[in-house]
Design a protein around this motif. Structure first.
Motif, mmCIF file in Angstrom:
data_model
loop_
_atom_site.group_PDB
_atom_site.id
_atom_site.type_symbol
_atom_site.label_atom_id
_atom_site.label_comp_id
_atom_site.label_asym_id
_atom_site.label_seq_id
_atom_site.Cartn_x
_atom_site.Cartn_y
_atom_site.Cartn_z
ATOM 1 N N ASP A 189 -25.987 -58.131 -30.528
ATOM 2 C CA ASP A 189 -26.372 -59.481 -29.641
ATOM 3 C C ASP A 189 -26.721 -58.995 -28.864
ATOM 4 O OD1 ASP A 189 -25.024 -62.273 -29.354
ATOM 5 O OD2 ASP A 189 -23.753 -60.720 -27.753
ATOM 6 N N GLU A 218 -30.017 -60.233 -25.480
ATOM 7 C CA GLU A 218 -29.693 -60.535 -24.952
ATOM 8 C C GLU A 218 -30.348 -60.403 -23.467
ATOM 9 O OE1 GLU A 218 -25.965 -62.133 -21.517
ATOM 10 O OE2 GLU A 218 -25.316 -60.991 -23.532
ATOM 11 N N HIS A 219 -30.413 -58.638 -23.756
ATOM 12 C CA HIS A 219 -31.037 -58.112 -22.628
ATOM 13 C C HIS A 219 -32.684 -57.716 -22.569
ATOM 14 C CE1 HIS A 219 -28.111 -58.510 -19.659
ATOM 15 N NE2 HIS A 219 -26.931 -58.020 -21.414
#
Length: 584
Positions: free
Chosen positions: A556, A560-561
């Motif tokens: 996750d 996201e990054h």
């Protein structure tokens, strides 16, 4: 779920009655204080001329009574209701003291009826929630079931107050439930349905602020300007939220007990009432004028400035009253003022957009703001500009402010509350995807010789879990570790078998269980590792540990990054052809 739904039906009926009682109490106190008559009809304090001493003194007296009730009755009646309900859910096991169900509506009626610029929705949320919680506490229920009944009562009171069933349900989901599951959603809807039906018999079925939108013709220009209203409404929401908590900080520094703060807040209200009497009270008549295009410029400016200031400053004093009705009025005034500069659509069009914008910014609940506005006005054709306006305000508020007017209050009480909902990454992976798979020679059988195993077959940590299987069919019979095998083998000169070092398996994870289910099992048993089995054959296929549950979180975090180019600029050394041009 069905049993809780049946209880929620009862809670819905009582929630509607509580809404009626609260509105009648507000009307009674207002009539007694400002008109010296015994009547329960809702009426604004400033609809006729009142002597200056009454406008100045009534809010002070009301604040003093509320302070005394909070000090010697229950401190839970302080505030605007929704943070208190959230706190009861988060930290109190959804338990609300029975006396709150009585003291909250009475204190709110005194606060609003003596001129307080607040709404009835916050107190009715707390009162309805208290009714649901009390019923749940009388029965043998879990904390989650108590929460469901508490929220059912809160949403029922909201729906009955404003004749807004869908907005009440959305408010419950966005602000109170912290989940979207059938076990809680179905009872809340059942409660709201009963409350709305009862509302029809008790208070009527007409919209609270009816607007005639039959002549509305939407254009792209109106939708673009709706975003402008949303941004200005978001800015006003940010300023009002900031002012509320600066006021709360200022009151906290006063050198006397908080019991006296509402009286001081009442003095602020009284001074504001001398400047603009229509800013006093719940102000439904003023909201109606703003949303139907009948408000004068003087009223608009007076509400926009005086109402905002006295509401924010007095709310910081810890008095009892809701935030939605003042936000309706402030937002409607902002939109009505902007509507004097923007193209005409229908009477009240820009005031309605301003209302939705400020609700979206202050409450950080854009969907609730849109649906609330539609149910209050029945201006169904305005859905798209309302969505644009409320979302623009919500976006600005989220970018500028760390927390909303609700979550800031929760944070100041030492609690953490997130309003960002997403899929739990632990729900997206199965145990078989992250487990350490067992190689053919890693499965120990009951009759294996410990010495031979220790000499050549085992690697890894001394405390790593090792499944032990039945020699005949390979099914799981227990677990052991290398450390335990060593302890069994060392004191003996005769050969020892794995069976002597085998312990019963307290937990076996099925390979198709999600990591969330595994995390719950680990929490329930206190274990940090377990064998993974095929549920059909009962044979172990691997071992899963607490550390491997972090795989889902890492995935996750990466999504996201981690930024990457997916489509390359060149393929096989050749430039990528331009769009619409065929290569070769």
């Amino acid at each position: 779920m069905l049993a809780i739904t049946a209880l929620a039906l009862v809670v819905g009926g009582f929630g509607a009655l509580a809404a009626l009682v609260l509105l009648r109490l507000i009307g009674l106190v207002t009539n007694l204080v400002f008109y010296q008559r015994f009547d329960t009809a809702l009426i604004a304090p400033g609809s006729v001329h009142h002597p200056w001493w009454l406008i100045l003194g009534a809010p002070v007296a009301g604040g003093l009574v509320v302070g005394l009730m909070a000090r010697y009755g229950s401190e839970k009646i302080r505030g605007h209701g929704m943070p208190e309900a959230i706190e009861a859910i988060l930290t109190g096991g959804s338990r609300v003291q029975p006396k709150v169900a009585v003291l909250k509506p009475v204190s709110a009626a005194i606060s609003i009826g003596t001129g307080g610029p607040f709404g009835a929705e916050g107190p009715i949320i707390m009162t309805g929630g208290a009714i649901g919680s009390i019923l749940a506490q009388l029965l043998h229920l879990t904390a989650n079931e108590r929460k469901t009944l508490l929220v059912s009562g809160a949403a029922a009171g909201m729906a009955a107050t404003f004749n807004s069933p869908l907005a009440a349900i959305l408010l419950a989901v966005e602000l109170l439930l912290f989940e979207w599951r059938p076990r809680s959603f179905v009872p809340v809807v059942a409660s709201v349905a009963v409350a709305t039906v009862c509302r029809g018999y008790l208070l009527g079925t007409a919209p609270v602020f009816p607007v005639n939108a039959s002549g509305l013709h939407l254009t792209p220009t109106l939708d673009v300007l709706a975003a402008v209203v949303g941004l200005t409404g978001g800015a006003l929401a940010v300023a009002a939220t900031w002012l509320v908590y600066r006021a709360e900080d200022a009151f906290a520094r006063l050198p006397f007990h908080w019991m006296w703060w509402p009286a001081l807040g009442g003095a602020i209200i009284g001074v504001g009432g001398l400047i603009e009497p229509r800013a006093l009270g719940v102000g439904y008549d003023v909201i109606d004028q703003l949303l139907t295009g009948r408000a004068t410029l003087g009223l608009i400016i007076g509400i926009l400035t005086v109402k905002t200031l006295i509401w924010a400053l007095s709310l910081g004093s810890g008095t009892s009253g809701g935030v939605l009705a003042p936000v309706f009025m402030i937002g409607g005034a902002l939109g009505a003022w902007e509507g004097m500069l923007f193209p005409h659509a229908i009477p009240g069009f820009w005031g309605i957009l301003g209302l939705a914008a400020v609700v979206g910014g202050v409450m950080r609940s854009p969907l609730t703001g849109v649906v609330f506005t539609l149910e209050l006005t029945h201006a169904w054709g305005m859905m798209l500009p309302l969505v644009v306006s409320a979302t623009a305000a919500y976006a600005l508020s989220a970018l500028v402010l760390k927390r909303s007017v609700l979550t800031e209050k929760i944070a100041r009480r030492g609690l953490h509350l997130t309003r960002e909902y997403s899929t739990d990454p632990l729900e997206t992976f199965f145990a078989r995807e992250v487990m350490h798979p067992l190689a053919h020679d890693e499965a120990l059988t009951e009759h294996d010789d410990i010495t031979e195993i220790l000499l050549g077959r085992l690697t890894g940590s001394a405390d790593a879990l090792l499944p032990v299987v039945n020699t005949l069919d390979g099914t799981l019979v227990g677990v052991t570790t290398r450390r335990r095998l060593t302890g069994i083998a060392s004191p003996h000169t005769v050969p020892s078998t794995v069976r002597e070092a085998t312990l019963p398996c307290r937990l076996a994870v099925q390979q198709d269980q999600t990591l969330r289910q595994v995390a719950y099992l680990f929490a329930e048993t206190g274990l940090t590792s377990a064998p993974v089995i095929d549920p059909t054959t009962r044979r172990p296929t691997g071992v899963i540990t607490l550390q491997q549950l972090l795989h889902a979180r890492l995935h996750d975090l990466t999504e996201e990054h981690h930024r990457e180019r997916v489509l390359p600029r060149q393929a096989d050394g050749e430039p990528t052809p331009a769009l619409g041009v065929t290569a070769g």
